[in-house]
Design a protein around this motif. Structure first.
Motif, mmCIF file in Angstrom:
data_model
loop_
_atom_site.group_PDB
_atom_site.id
_atom_site.type_symbol
_atom_site.label_atom_id
_atom_site.label_comp_id
_atom_site.label_asym_id
_atom_site.label_seq_id
_atom_site.Cartn_x
_atom_site.Cartn_y
_atom_site.Cartn_z
ATOM 1 N N GLN A 60 56.923 43.724 38.349
ATOM 2 C CA GLN A 60 57.968 43.678 37.334
ATOM 3 C C GLN A 60 57.907 44.873 36.389
ATOM 4 N N LEU A 61 56.709 45.403 36.151
ATOM 5 C CA LEU A 61 56.578 46.556 35.263
ATOM 6 C C LEU A 61 57.299 47.781 35.811
ATOM 7 N N GLN A 62 57.453 47.834 37.129
ATOM 8 C CA GLN A 62 58.142 48.969 37.741
ATOM 9 C C GLN A 62 59.605 49.048 37.279
ATOM 10 N N TYR A 63 60.143 47.924 36.817
ATOM 11 C CA TYR A 63 61.565 47.863 36.464
ATOM 12 C C TYR A 63 61.814 48.055 34.977
ATOM 13 N N ALA A 64 60.776 48.355 34.201
ATOM 14 C CA ALA A 64 60.965 48.553 32.766
ATOM 15 C C ALA A 64 61.674 49.877 32.465
ATOM 16 N N ASP A 65 61.656 50.797 33.417
ATOM 17 C CA ASP A 65 62.324 52.095 33.259
ATOM 18 C C ASP A 65 61.855 52.805 31.994
ATOM 19 N N LEU A 66 60.541 52.770 31.771
ATOM 20 C CA LEU A 66 59.925 53.440 30.629
ATOM 21 C C LEU A 66 58.668 54.156 31.103
ATOM 22 N N ASP A 67 58.364 55.273 30.463
ATOM 23 C CA ASP A 67 57.065 55.884 30.709
ATOM 24 C C ASP A 67 55.992 54.921 30.204
ATOM 25 N N MET A 68 54.991 54.640 31.035
ATOM 26 C CA MET A 68 53.924 53.749 30.599
ATOM 27 C C MET A 68 52.637 54.036 31.358
ATOM 28 N N VAL A 69 51.546 53.670 30.711
ATOM 29 C CA VAL A 69 50.221 53.767 31.311
ATOM 30 C C VAL A 69 49.667 52.356 31.383
ATOM 31 N N VAL A 70 49.197 51.962 32.556
ATOM 32 C CA VAL A 70 48.791 50.574 32.793
ATOM 33 C C VAL A 70 47.312 50.496 33.144
ATOM 34 N N LEU A 71 46.626 49.565 32.495
ATOM 35 C CA LEU A 71 45.240 49.251 32.834
ATOM 36 C C LEU A 71 45.165 47.771 33.159
ATOM 37 N N GLN A 72 44.631 47.457 34.313
ATOM 38 C CA GLN A 72 44.568 46.074 34.793
ATOM 39 C C GLN A 72 43.115 45.610 34.885
ATOM 40 N N ASP A 73 42.895 44.341 34.531
ATOM 41 C CA ASP A 73 41.567 43.701 34.657
ATOM 42 C C ASP A 73 40.484 44.471 33.908
ATOM 43 N N LEU A 74 40.625 44.521 32.598
ATOM 44 C CA LEU A 74 39.608 45.133 31.747
ATOM 45 C C LEU A 74 38.613 44.066 31.303
ATOM 46 N N VAL A 194 55.752 34.048 24.690
ATOM 47 C CA VAL A 194 55.600 33.448 26.019
ATOM 48 C C VAL A 194 56.876 33.667 26.813
ATOM 49 N N ILE A 195 56.782 34.398 27.901
ATOM 50 C CA ILE A 195 57.961 34.741 28.692
ATOM 51 C C ILE A 195 57.678 34.547 30.176
ATOM 52 N N ARG A 196 58.729 34.528 30.957
ATOM 53 C CA ARG A 196 58.598 34.510 32.409
ATOM 54 C C ARG A 196 58.467 35.939 32.915
ATOM 55 N N ALA A 197 57.886 36.082 34.091
ATOM 56 C CA ALA A 197 57.646 37.420 34.646
ATOM 57 C C ALA A 197 58.938 38.202 34.829
ATOM 58 N N ASP A 198 60.023 37.510 35.204
ATOM 59 C CA ASP A 198 61.277 38.226 35.443
ATOM 60 C C ASP A 198 61.935 38.703 34.146
ATOM 61 N N ASN A 199 61.390 38.311 32.987
ATOM 62 C CA ASN A 199 61.889 38.807 31.709
ATOM 63 C C ASN A 199 60.972 39.877 31.105
ATOM 64 N N LEU A 200 59.927 40.252 31.823
ATOM 65 C CA LEU A 200 58.932 41.164 31.274
ATOM 66 C C LEU A 200 59.524 42.536 30.970
ATOM 67 N N ALA A 201 60.227 43.117 31.919
ATOM 68 C CA ALA A 201 60.788 44.451 31.707
ATOM 69 C C ALA A 201 61.770 44.461 30.542
ATOM 70 N N THR A 202 62.632 43.446 30.482
ATOM 71 C CA THR A 202 63.608 43.351 29.395
ATOM 72 C C THR A 202 62.922 43.205 28.050
ATOM 73 N N THR A 203 61.862 42.402 28.003
ATOM 74 C CA THR A 203 61.130 42.176 26.759
ATOM 75 C C THR A 203 60.454 43.450 26.271
ATOM 76 N N ILE A 204 59.817 44.194 27.157
ATOM 77 C CA ILE A 204 59.148 45.434 26.769
ATOM 78 C C ILE A 204 60.160 46.442 26.235
ATOM 79 N N LYS A 205 61.292 46.565 26.898
ATOM 80 C CA LYS A 205 62.310 47.518 26.444
ATOM 81 C C LYS A 205 62.883 47.109 25.095
ATOM 82 N N ALA A 206 63.086 45.804 24.893
ATOM 83 C CA ALA A 206 63.630 45.327 23.626
ATOM 84 C C ALA A 206 62.644 45.552 22.480
#
Length: 302
Positions: A60-74, A194-206
């Motif tokens: 879902q993060l691929q669809y945010a259409d924003l420059d971003m740096v991602v770190l997973q499982d820290l 608290v959001i659903r995964a399909d709202n993640l990109a929209t939430t980050i952009k907002a």
């Protein structure tokens, strides 16, 4: 950002470590027996659910259409406290600490902020509360901020905490597409968290759109990502490390039992006979139990 430049997502750390832990647990499950084998099997199932949920979030993060740096499982330890962070996402204006929940069933959040899960089991509807993932995520952020600030002096450390707190937003993402969230009576701040995964990109952009000041450059985002990544440690208390000594103890007991006579309980030893080497009981001649070395078939010559 150039008008025609495509937004770029950089994954500085992925979920490889979690995949490796899952593979090691599956090997331990093969070697384990009894209730220990069952316990490891349950943990494998939980990890598989978690990994599937995190894969959905990364998608879902691929669809945010924003420059971003991602770190997973820290995994971060600081002053006796630990934080297991599913995702830390850096954008030009805000950072996001994300707790992933791949839950079966539906989630209700009441006016007190309590989380209640309901699901069907044996034809009945089961309702149960579970710890707030919001509180869990907030604790993770505290550990991360304190560990980050500890690298600097007192003044700059305090400033680091302040900046991190101001520009980091906590999100709890429910990755199961079938999960229904009932948050009609939940406090507004929880509804926005608290959001659903399909709202993640929209939430980050907002969320980033609400920040008016100028954003950081991509180089600065990468520097921040590397700085956060340097806090990551190997989890010495992982499930693999927890179960490995128990499995090895079981194996040691089995090896020990292999050299105990099942007929009289005395020790078995290797002997040489006319037909070649064999395993025999030290209780001979009262006990005639033998076992061939290569076939491991019991022979009772009474």
């Amino acid at each position: 950002m150039s008008l025609f430049r495509k937004a770029e997502i950089t994954v500085l750390k992925d979920g490889t470590e979690s995949d490796e832990q899952l593979a090691q647990l599956k090997e331990l499950e093969k070697r384990a027996t009894g209730t220990l084998k069952d316990d490891i099997g349950k943990q494998i199932q939980y990890l598989e659910y978690g990994n599937a949920g995190e894969a959905e979030i990364l998608y879902q993060l691929q669809y945010a259409d924003l420059d971003m740096v991602v770190l997973q499982d820290l995994y971060i330890e600081h002053e006796g406290l630990t934080a297991q962070i599913d995702f830390y996402v850096i954008t030009s204006k805000l950072n996001f600490i994300i707790e992933c929940k791949n839950l079966y069933g539906n989630i209700k959040i009441n006016d007190k902020g309590d989380f209640i899960r309901s699901y069907s089991y044996n034809g009945k509807t089961v309702k149960e509360g579970f710890p707030s993932p919001i509180t869990q995520n907030e604790r993770h952020l505290v550990v991360l901020n304190n560990a980050d600030a500890a690298r600097y002096g007192k003044v700059f450390g305090a400033l680091t905490r302040l900046v991190n707190k101001r520009f980091t937003k906590s999100l709890v993402v429910l990755s199961n597409a079938k999960t229904i969230i009932d948050d009609r009576y939940a406090p507004e701040e929880i509804k926005n968290t608290v959001i659903r995964a399909d709202n993640l990109a929209t939430t980050i952009k907002a969320c980033t759109a609400q920040v008016k000041q100028a954003g950081f450059s991509r180089k600065e985002m990468l520097t921040t990502g590397q700085s956060i990544l340097s806090l990551h440690q190997v989890n010495k208390n992982s499930f693999v490390e927890r179960y490995r000594p128990l499995v090895e103890q079981q194996e040691a007991e089995r090896r020990k039992q292999e050299w105990i006579c099942p007929e009289c309980g005395k020790r078995l030893v290797k002997r040489n006979g006319k037909a070649g080497p064999f395993i025999g009981c030290t209780g001979y001649p009262q006990c005639h139990f033998t076992r061939t070395i290569y076939r491991y078939k019991e022979n009772r010559n009474g």
